[in-house]
Design a protein around this motif. Structure first.
Motif, PDB file in Angstrom:
ATOM      1  N   LEU A   1      38.237 -76.308 -60.500  1.00  0.00           N
ATOM      2  CA  LEU A   1      37.698 -74.986 -60.810  1.00  0.00           C
ATOM      3  C   LEU A   1      38.558 -74.213 -61.809  1.00  0.00           C
ATOM      4  CD1 LEU A   1      36.369 -73.963 -57.292  1.00  0.00           C
ATOM      5  CD2 LEU A   1      35.006 -74.518 -59.330  1.00  0.00           C
ATOM      6  N   THR A   2      39.771 -74.718 -62.095  1.00  0.00           N
ATOM      7  CA  THR A   2      40.596 -74.111 -63.144  1.00  0.00           C
ATOM      8  C   THR A   2      40.312 -74.746 -64.502  1.00  0.00           C
ATOM      9  OG1 THR A   2      42.480 -75.598 -62.851  1.00  0.00           O
ATOM     10  CG2 THR A   2      42.457 -73.562 -61.522  1.00  0.00           C
ATOM     11  N   ASP A   3      39.593 -75.874 -64.527  1.00  0.00           N
ATOM     12  CA  ASP A   3      39.207 -76.500 -65.797  1.00  0.00           C
ATOM     13  C   ASP A   3      38.303 -75.556 -66.564  1.00  0.00           C
ATOM     14  OD1 ASP A   3      40.575 -78.784 -65.007  1.00  0.00           O
ATOM     15  OD2 ASP A   3      38.767 -79.912 -64.480  1.00  0.00           O
ATOM     16  N   SER A   4      38.299 -75.727 -67.859  1.00  0.00           N
ATOM     17  CA  SER A   4      37.541 -74.835 -68.731  1.00  0.00           C
ATOM     18  C   SER A   4      36.058 -75.195 -68.787  1.00  0.00           C
ATOM     19  CB  SER A   4      38.140 -74.926 -70.138  1.00  0.00           C
ATOM     20  OG  SER A   4      37.471 -74.057 -71.014  1.00  0.00           O
ATOM     21  N   PHE A   5      35.234 -74.153 -68.929  1.00  0.00           N
ATOM     22  CA  PHE A   5      33.809 -74.326 -69.236  1.00  0.00           C
ATOM     23  C   PHE A   5      33.517 -73.506 -70.481  1.00  0.00           C
ATOM     24  CE2 PHE A   5      29.378 -73.371 -69.425  1.00  0.00           C
ATOM     25  CZ  PHE A   5      28.780 -74.586 -69.101  1.00  0.00           C
ATOM     26  N   ARG A   6      32.955 -74.161 -71.489  1.00  0.00           N
ATOM     27  CA  ARG A   6      32.623 -73.484 -72.756  1.00  0.00           C
ATOM     28  C   ARG A   6      31.114 -73.399 -72.895  1.00  0.00           C
ATOM     29  NH1 ARG A   6      32.167 -75.846 -78.410  1.00  0.00           N
ATOM     30  NH2 ARG A   6      32.031 -74.001 -79.728  1.00  0.00           N
ATOM     31  N   LEU A   7      30.614 -72.182 -73.021  1.00  0.00           N
ATOM     32  CA  LEU A   7      29.200 -71.957 -73.306  1.00  0.00           C
ATOM     33  C   LEU A   7      29.117 -71.585 -74.781  1.00  0.00           C
ATOM     34  CD1 LEU A   7      26.336 -71.774 -72.061  1.00  0.00           C
ATOM     35  CD2 LEU A   7      26.737 -69.330 -71.797  1.00  0.00           C
ATOM     36  N   HIS A   8      28.281 -72.321 -75.521  1.00  0.00           N
ATOM     37  CA  HIS A   8      28.225 -72.067 -76.957  1.00  0.00           C
ATOM     38  C   HIS A   8      26.832 -72.319 -77.508  1.00  0.00           C
ATOM     39  CE1 HIS A   8      28.721 -76.490 -77.945  1.00  0.00           C
ATOM     40  NE2 HIS A   8      29.167 -76.457 -76.707  1.00  0.00           N
ATOM     41  N   ARG A   9      26.660 -71.824 -78.723  1.00  0.00           N
ATOM     42  CA  ARG A   9      25.438 -72.027 -79.490  1.00  0.00           C
ATOM     43  C   ARG A   9      25.909 -72.617 -80.812  1.00  0.00           C
ATOM     44  NH1 ARG A   9      20.685 -69.569 -78.516  1.00  0.00           N
ATOM     45  NH2 ARG A   9      21.659 -67.920 -77.312  1.00  0.00           N
ATOM     46  N   GLY A  10      25.891 -73.952 -80.870  1.00  0.00           N
ATOM     47  CA  GLY A  10      26.469 -74.625 -82.032  1.00  0.00           C
ATOM     48  C   GLY A  10      27.962 -74.365 -82.073  1.00  0.00           C
ATOM     49  N   GLU A  11      28.447 -73.884 -83.210  1.00  0.00           N
ATOM     50  CA  GLU A  11      29.886 -73.605 -83.358  1.00  0.00           C
ATOM     51  C   GLU A  11      30.286 -72.251 -82.776  1.00  0.00           C
ATOM     52  OE1 GLU A  11      32.174 -75.846 -84.429  1.00  0.00           O
ATOM     53  OE2 GLU A  11      30.394 -77.132 -84.306  1.00  0.00           O
ATOM     54  N   HIS A  12      29.316 -71.400 -82.482  1.00  0.00           N
ATOM     55  CA  HIS A  12      29.603 -70.059 -81.968  1.00  0.00           C
ATOM     56  C   HIS A  12      29.840 -70.113 -80.450  1.00  0.00           C
ATOM     57  CE1 HIS A  12      29.511 -65.749 -81.440  1.00  0.00           C
ATOM     58  NE2 HIS A  12      28.562 -65.888 -80.525  1.00  0.00           N
ATOM     59  N   THR A  13      31.056 -69.790 -80.023  1.00  0.00           N
ATOM     60  CA  THR A  13      31.408 -69.787 -78.597  1.00  0.00           C
ATOM     61  C   THR A  13      31.008 -68.459 -77.975  1.00  0.00           C
ATOM     62  OG1 THR A  13      33.247 -71.312 -78.929  1.00  0.00           O
ATOM     63  CG2 THR A  13      33.318 -69.944 -76.942  1.00  0.00           C
ATOM     64  N   LEU A  14      30.187 -68.528 -76.923  1.00  0.00           N
ATOM     65  CA  LEU A  14      29.818 -67.335 -76.173  1.00  0.00           C
ATOM     66  C   LEU A  14      30.921 -66.992 -75.179  1.00  0.00           C
ATOM     67  CD1 LEU A  14      26.107 -68.350 -75.650  1.00  0.00           C
ATOM     68  CD2 LEU A  14      26.978 -66.649 -77.249  1.00  0.00           C
ATOM     69  N   PHE A  15      31.438 -68.013 -74.497  1.00  0.00           N
ATOM     70  CA  PHE A  15      32.636 -67.842 -73.682  1.00  0.00           C
ATOM     71  C   PHE A  15      33.268 -69.193 -73.413  1.00  0.00           C
ATOM     72  CE2 PHE A  15      29.435 -67.984 -70.180  1.00  0.00           C
ATOM     73  CZ  PHE A  15      29.962 -69.008 -69.407  1.00  0.00           C
ATOM     74  N   ASP A  16      34.551 -69.158 -73.116  1.00  0.00           N
ATOM     75  CA  ASP A  16      35.312 -70.347 -72.740  1.00  0.00           C
ATOM     76  C   ASP A  16      36.269 -69.888 -71.651  1.00  0.00           C
ATOM     77  OD1 ASP A  16      36.822 -72.639 -72.500  1.00  0.00           O
ATOM     78  OD2 ASP A  16      37.078 -72.920 -74.660  1.00  0.00           O
ATOM     79  N   TRP A  17      35.878 -70.118 -70.418  1.00  0.00           N
ATOM     80  CA  TRP A  17      36.604 -69.604 -69.266  1.00  0.00           C
ATOM     81  C   TRP A  17      36.887 -70.723 -68.263  1.00  0.00           C
ATOM     82  CZ3 TRP A  17      32.239 -65.560 -68.432  1.00  0.00           C
ATOM     83  CH2 TRP A  17      32.410 -64.477 -69.286  1.00  0.00           C
ATOM     84  N   PRO A  18      37.845 -70.493 -67.348  1.00  0.00           N
ATOM     85  CA  PRO A  18      37.959 -71.406 -66.211  1.00  0.00           C
ATOM     86  C   PRO A  18      36.629 -71.425 -65.446  1.00  0.00           C
ATOM     87  CG  PRO A  18      39.849 -69.930 -66.307  1.00  0.00           C
ATOM     88  CD  PRO A  18      38.844 -69.428 -67.316  1.00  0.00           C
ATOM     89  N   LYS A  19      36.287 -72.578 -64.899  1.00  0.00           N
ATOM     90  CA  LYS A  19      35.006 -72.724 -64.199  1.00  0.00           C
ATOM     91  C   LYS A  19      34.815 -71.674 -63.107  1.00  0.00           C
ATOM     92  CE  LYS A  19      34.355 -77.562 -65.230  1.00  0.00           C
ATOM     93  NZ  LYS A  19      33.760 -78.787 -64.754  1.00  0.00           N
ATOM     94  N   ALA A  20      35.866 -71.385 -62.344  1.00  0.00           N
ATOM     95  CA  ALA A  20      35.743 -70.384 -61.268  1.00  0.00           C
ATOM     96  C   ALA A  20      35.362 -69.022 -61.839  1.00  0.00           C
ATOM     97  CB  ALA A  20      37.046 -70.283 -60.475  1.00  0.00           C
ATOM     98  N   THR A  21      35.921 -68.672 -62.996  1.00  0.00           N
ATOM     99  CA  THR A  21      35.593 -67.404 -63.641  1.00  0.00           C
ATOM    100  C   THR A  21      34.148 -67.414 -64.127  1.00  0.00           C
ATOM    101  OG1 THR A  21      37.894 -67.130 -64.315  1.00  0.00           O
ATOM    102  CG2 THR A  21      36.262 -65.805 -65.490  1.00  0.00           C
ATOM    103  N   ALA A  22      33.741 -68.515 -64.744  1.00  0.00           N
ATOM    104  CA  ALA A  22      32.352 -68.636 -65.220  1.00  0.00           C
ATOM    105  C   ALA A  22      31.370 -68.513 -64.065  1.00  0.00           C
ATOM    106  CB  ALA A  22      32.160 -69.970 -65.946  1.00  0.00           C
ATOM    107  N   ILE A  23      31.679 -69.158 -62.944  1.00  0.00           N
ATOM    108  CA  ILE A  23      30.801 -69.094 -61.770  1.00  0.00           C
ATOM    109  C   ILE A  23      30.683 -67.654 -61.272  1.00  0.00           C
ATOM    110  CG2 ILE A  23      30.587 -69.747 -59.328  1.00  0.00           C
ATOM    111  CD1 ILE A  23      32.020 -72.433 -60.225  1.00  0.00           C
ATOM    112  N   ARG A  24      31.814 -66.956 -61.205  1.00  0.00           N
ATOM    113  CA  ARG A  24      31.790 -65.580 -60.696  1.00  0.00           C
ATOM    114  C   ARG A  24      31.111 -64.619 -61.665  1.00  0.00           C
ATOM    115  NH1 ARG A  24      36.654 -65.902 -57.215  1.00  0.00           N
ATOM    116  NH2 ARG A  24      35.697 -65.884 -55.158  1.00  0.00           N
TER     117      ARG A  24
END
Length: 169
Positions: free
Chosen positions: A110-133
Motif C-alpha cells: 500500500l506504500t507502492d505508487s499508483f499513477r493516474l494519467h492521461r497520456g503523458e499528463h499525470t493527474l496524480f502519483d501517490w502511494p496506493k493507500a493515499t489514492a484509495i483514501r
C-alpha cells in the motif's frame, strides 16, 4: 498495546462507508432515473451508477501501478444497470471484489505508487493507500452526499450515515 495496520484501517473505514452507501443506493428509485436538479448535474441514475462504478476504480489502485485514461484497452465499467436490483447486485459484487483485493495486500504494497494519467499528463502519483483514501473513499463519499441531496429534493427519506438523519429523528 494494540497496533493496527494501514490495511486494517482502510478495511474498517471501507466497511463502514460501504454499509452507509448501500443504504443510500437502496433508496434510489429507478423510475426517477432521469431526474437532475440542474442542467449541468448528472441524472440521478448516472450519479448512482458512478458511485457504484467507483468501487472498481478503487480496486485498480490496489492491484495495479497505474491507469492511463487514454488506453483503449483499459478497464471500463459494465453496461449501465437497468434496475435497482442490478445496481445493488453490481454494488455488492464490486464491494466484495474490492474487499478481497485489499485483504490480499499488505501495508508495504500500500506504500507502492499508483499513477493516474492521461497520456503523458499525470493527474496524480501517490502511494496506493493515499489514492484509495483520497480518490477512492473521499471521492465516493462526495458523490454519495450529492446523491442524498437528490433524494431530499425528490422527498425520499435519507438514511442516517453518521448518526440519525432528519428523517429518522
Amino acid at each position: 498495546m494494540h497496533t493496527s495496520s494501514v490495511q486494517q484501517n482502510i478495511l474498517s473505514e471501507l466497511d463502514h462507508e460501504l454499509a452507509s452507501t448501500r443504504r443510500v443506493l437502496e433508496r434510489v428509485p429507478h423510475d426517477q432515473a432521469d431526474y437532475r436538479p440542474h442542467p449541468k448535474s448528472m441524472t440521478l441514475w448516472q450519479l448512482a451508477t458512478h458511485v457504484v462504478n467507483l468501487l472498481a476504480f478503487k480496486q485498480l489502485f490496489v492491484q495495479h501501478a497505474s491507469r492511463d485514461f487514454l488506453d483503449p484497452n483499459g478497464p471500463k465499467p459494465g453496461p449501465t444497470p437497468t434496475s435497482q436490483e442490478e445496481l445493488l447486485a453490481r454494488f455488492d459484487e464490486y464491494s466484495a471484489t474490492l474487499r478481497q483485493a485489499l485483504q490480499a495486500t499488505d501495508d508495504e504494497q500500500l506504500t507502492d505508487s499508483f499513477r493516474l494519467h492521461r497520456g503523458e499528463h499525470t493527474l496524480f502519483d501517490w502511494p496506493k493507500a493515499t489514492a484509495i483514501r483520497l480518490m477512492g473513499l473521499n471521492h465516493s463519499i462526495h458523490h454519495r452526499g450529492q446523491l442524498t441531496v437528490y433524494l431530499r429534493l425528490l422527498d425520499i427519506p435519507i438514511p442516517g450515515l453518521y448518526g440519525p438523519s432528519a428523517d429518522e429523528q
